[in-house]
Design a protein around this motif. Structure first.
Motif, short mmCIF file in Angstrom:
data_model
loop_
_atom_site.label_atom_id
_atom_site.label_comp_id
_atom_site.label_asym_id
_atom_site.label_seq_id
_atom_site.Cartn_x
_atom_site.Cartn_y
_atom_site.Cartn_z
N GLY A 114 0.79 -1.22 0.00
CA GLY A 114 0.00 0.00 0.00
C GLY A 114 0.82 1.27 0.00
O GLY A 114 0.30 2.36 -0.21
N GLY A 115 2.13 1.13 0.26
CA GLY A 115 3.01 2.30 0.28
C GLY A 115 3.65 2.60 -1.06
O GLY A 115 4.50 3.49 -1.16
N VAL A 116 3.29 1.85 -2.08
CA VAL A 116 3.84 2.06 -3.43
C VAL A 116 2.70 2.44 -4.36
O VAL A 116 1.69 1.74 -4.44
CB VAL A 116 4.54 0.78 -3.94
CG1 VAL A 116 4.96 0.93 -5.39
CG2 VAL A 116 5.75 0.46 -3.07
N SER A 117 2.85 3.53 -5.07
CA SER A 117 1.79 4.02 -5.94
C SER A 117 2.16 3.87 -7.41
O SER A 117 3.33 3.79 -7.77
CB SER A 117 1.50 5.50 -5.65
OG SER A 117 2.61 6.30 -6.05
N GLU A 118 1.13 3.87 -8.24
CA GLU A 118 1.36 3.82 -9.68
C GLU A 118 2.08 5.08 -10.15
O GLU A 118 2.90 5.03 -11.08
CB GLU A 118 0.02 3.67 -10.41
CG GLU A 118 0.17 3.54 -11.91
CD GLU A 118 -1.14 3.23 -12.61
OE1 GLU A 118 -1.38 3.82 -13.69
OE2 GLU A 118 -1.91 2.40 -12.08
N ALA A 119 1.80 6.21 -9.49
CA ALA A 119 2.47 7.46 -9.86
C ALA A 119 3.97 7.35 -9.63
O ALA A 119 4.78 7.85 -10.44
CB ALA A 119 1.91 8.62 -9.04
N GLU A 120 4.36 6.67 -8.55
CA GLU A 120 5.78 6.47 -8.28
C GLU A 120 6.41 5.59 -9.35
O GLU A 120 7.52 5.85 -9.83
CB GLU A 120 5.94 5.82 -6.90
CG GLU A 120 7.37 5.72 -6.41
CD GLU A 120 7.45 5.11 -5.02
OE1 GLU A 120 8.59 4.88 -4.57
OE2 GLU A 120 6.40 4.86 -4.40
N ALA A 121 5.69 4.55 -9.74
CA ALA A 121 6.19 3.67 -10.79
C ALA A 121 6.33 4.41 -12.12
O ALA A 121 7.30 4.22 -12.86
CB ALA A 121 5.26 2.47 -10.94
N LYS A 122 5.38 5.27 -12.40
CA LYS A 122 5.42 6.02 -13.66
C LYS A 122 6.60 6.97 -13.69
O LYS A 122 7.23 7.18 -14.72
CB LYS A 122 4.11 6.78 -13.86
CG LYS A 122 3.95 7.31 -15.28
CD LYS A 122 2.50 7.63 -15.59
CE LYS A 122 2.33 7.94 -17.08
NZ LYS A 122 0.93 8.24 -17.42
#
Length: 293
Positions: A114-122
Motif C-alpha cells: 500500500g506504500g507504493v503508488s502507480e504514480a511512483e512507478a510512472k
C-alpha cells in the motif's frame, strides 16, 4: 531482444515478486464445500499465499487454480476437524503462529504494497526511459555453404538476378531458416564475423562471402530499424514489483532498528553473529516476500 526485455535489462528488475491483489469490497460466494461457503475473499487471500507459483499461469486460468487450492484446503481442514486434530497439544501454538502471520500479511499489505503508488512507478519509468537509446535491429537472410568457392558461386548467381529464397532452399545448409530468413536481430545475437558483415551492409545489399565456424555465408539485409521502446503499460508490473521490494527492505530495516532483538539460543546467536561478520544481509525481506507475496 524485445522492448520489454530491453527495459528489464536496463533496470535489472526482478519481476518474480507477486503483488497482493486487493480484497473485493463485494464478497460473493463462489463455491460451497460440504455446506461451507467459499468467498471471493478466500481466493484473494489464497493468491497472496501461493502467488509466486502462479507466475506462468494464464490470467483466465488463475481463479480456477486458486479455487481448486481453496477447495483442497477446506477438504483437508474438514477432515482434520473430524479427526479432532484441533484438540492436539500443538494446535493452539499453530493457530497463534498463523495469527501472527496474518497480522504480518495485513501490515505488509498496508505499509509495503500500500506504500507504493502507480504514480511512483510512472516516475521511475519516465526518468529511465529518457536514458534508453534504442538499439538498431536488422532483418536479414543468408545462404550457408561449406566452402568459399561455393559461396562465391552463390554470390555470382545472385548478382546475375537469381532469386535469393529459391537459391537458399536449394543450396543452403541452414534448413531451419526458410528461404534463408533469419528474422530480426540486434548486435550480440550472432557470431561476430557474421554480425559485423551484416550491420555493415545497406538495405538490399548482398555481402561477399563471410566465414564463421558454421561455414561460409552470403548475407542480404532486408530491413534496418530502431527497436521500439516499451510503454509504461508494458513494464508497469515489474517496476511495481521492484518498488515493493525496495519498500519492504526499507520497512524491515526501520522495524529492526527500533526493535529489541535478543537471540537466546547460543548456537543461533553464533550463526547470526558469524553471518553479520561476513557481511551477509539479515534474512528477508526479499526471500520471504518472494515466498509469500
Amino acid at each position: 531482444m524485445n522492448s520489454v526485455k530491453l527495459w528489464s535489462a536496463l533496470l535489472l528488475l526482478a519481476a518474480s515478486m507477486f503483488l497482493v491483489p486487493p480484497v473485493h469490497a463485494a464478497d460473493p460466494v463462489v463455491a460451497r464445500v460440504n455446506g461451507v461457503e467459499i468467498k471471493q475473499s478466500d481466493l484473494d487471500f489464497a493468491a497472496s499465499e501461493v502467488g509466486p507459483r502462479l507466475g506462468a499461469v494464464r490470467p483466465e486460468d488463475r481463479n480456477r487454480i486458486l479455487l481448486q487450492f481453496v477447495i483442497e484446503n477446506e477438504l483437508m481442514a474438514g477432515a482434520g476437524e473430524k479427526e479432532n486434530l484441533d484438540e492436539a497439544d500443538t494446535f493452539d501454538k499453530r493457530v497463534a503462529y498463523h495469527r501472527r502471520r496474518a497480522l504480518r500479511d495485513a501490515y505488509f499489505d498496508k505499509n509495503v504494497t500500500g506504500g507504493v503508488s502507480e504514480a511512483e512507478a510512472k516516475k521511475v519509468f519516465e526518468d529511465n526511459i529518457a536514458k534508453v537509446k534504442p538499439e538498431q535491429e536488422i532483418k536479414a537472410r543468408h545462404i550457408l555453404v561449406e566452402t568459399e568457392d561455393e559461396a562465391k558461386a552463390v554470390k555470382a548467381e545472385l548478382d546475375g538476378g537469381a532469386d535469393f529464397a529459391k537459391l537458399a532452399a536449394e543450396k543452403s545448409k541452414d534448413k531451419n531458416a526458410e528461404g534463408g530468413d533469419l528474422g530480426y536481430f540486434t548486435r550480440g545475437q550472432m557470431l561476430k564475423p557474421f554480425e559485423d558483415a551484416a550491420f555493415a551492409l545497406d538495405v538490399g545489399q548482398i555481402s561477399d562471402p563471410v566465414k564463421t565456424s558454421f561455414g561460409w555465408h552470403i548475407i542480404e539485409v532486408q530491413e534496418k530499424r530502431d527497436q521500439k521502446l516499451p510503454t509504461f503499460k508494458d513494464v508497469k508490473d515489474p517496476i511495481m514489483s521492484q518498488l515493493v521490494m525496495r519498500k519492504a527492505q526499507t520497512v524491515i530495516s526501520g522495524l529492526r532498528s527500533e526493535a529489541d532483538i535478543e537471540i537466546v539460543d547460543p548456537d543461533l546467536k553464533r550463526a547470526m553473529d558469524d553471518a553479520a561478520m561476513r557481511g551477509e544481509a539479515p534474512p528477508l525481506p526479499e526471500e520471504e516476500f518472494n515466498e509469500d507475496h
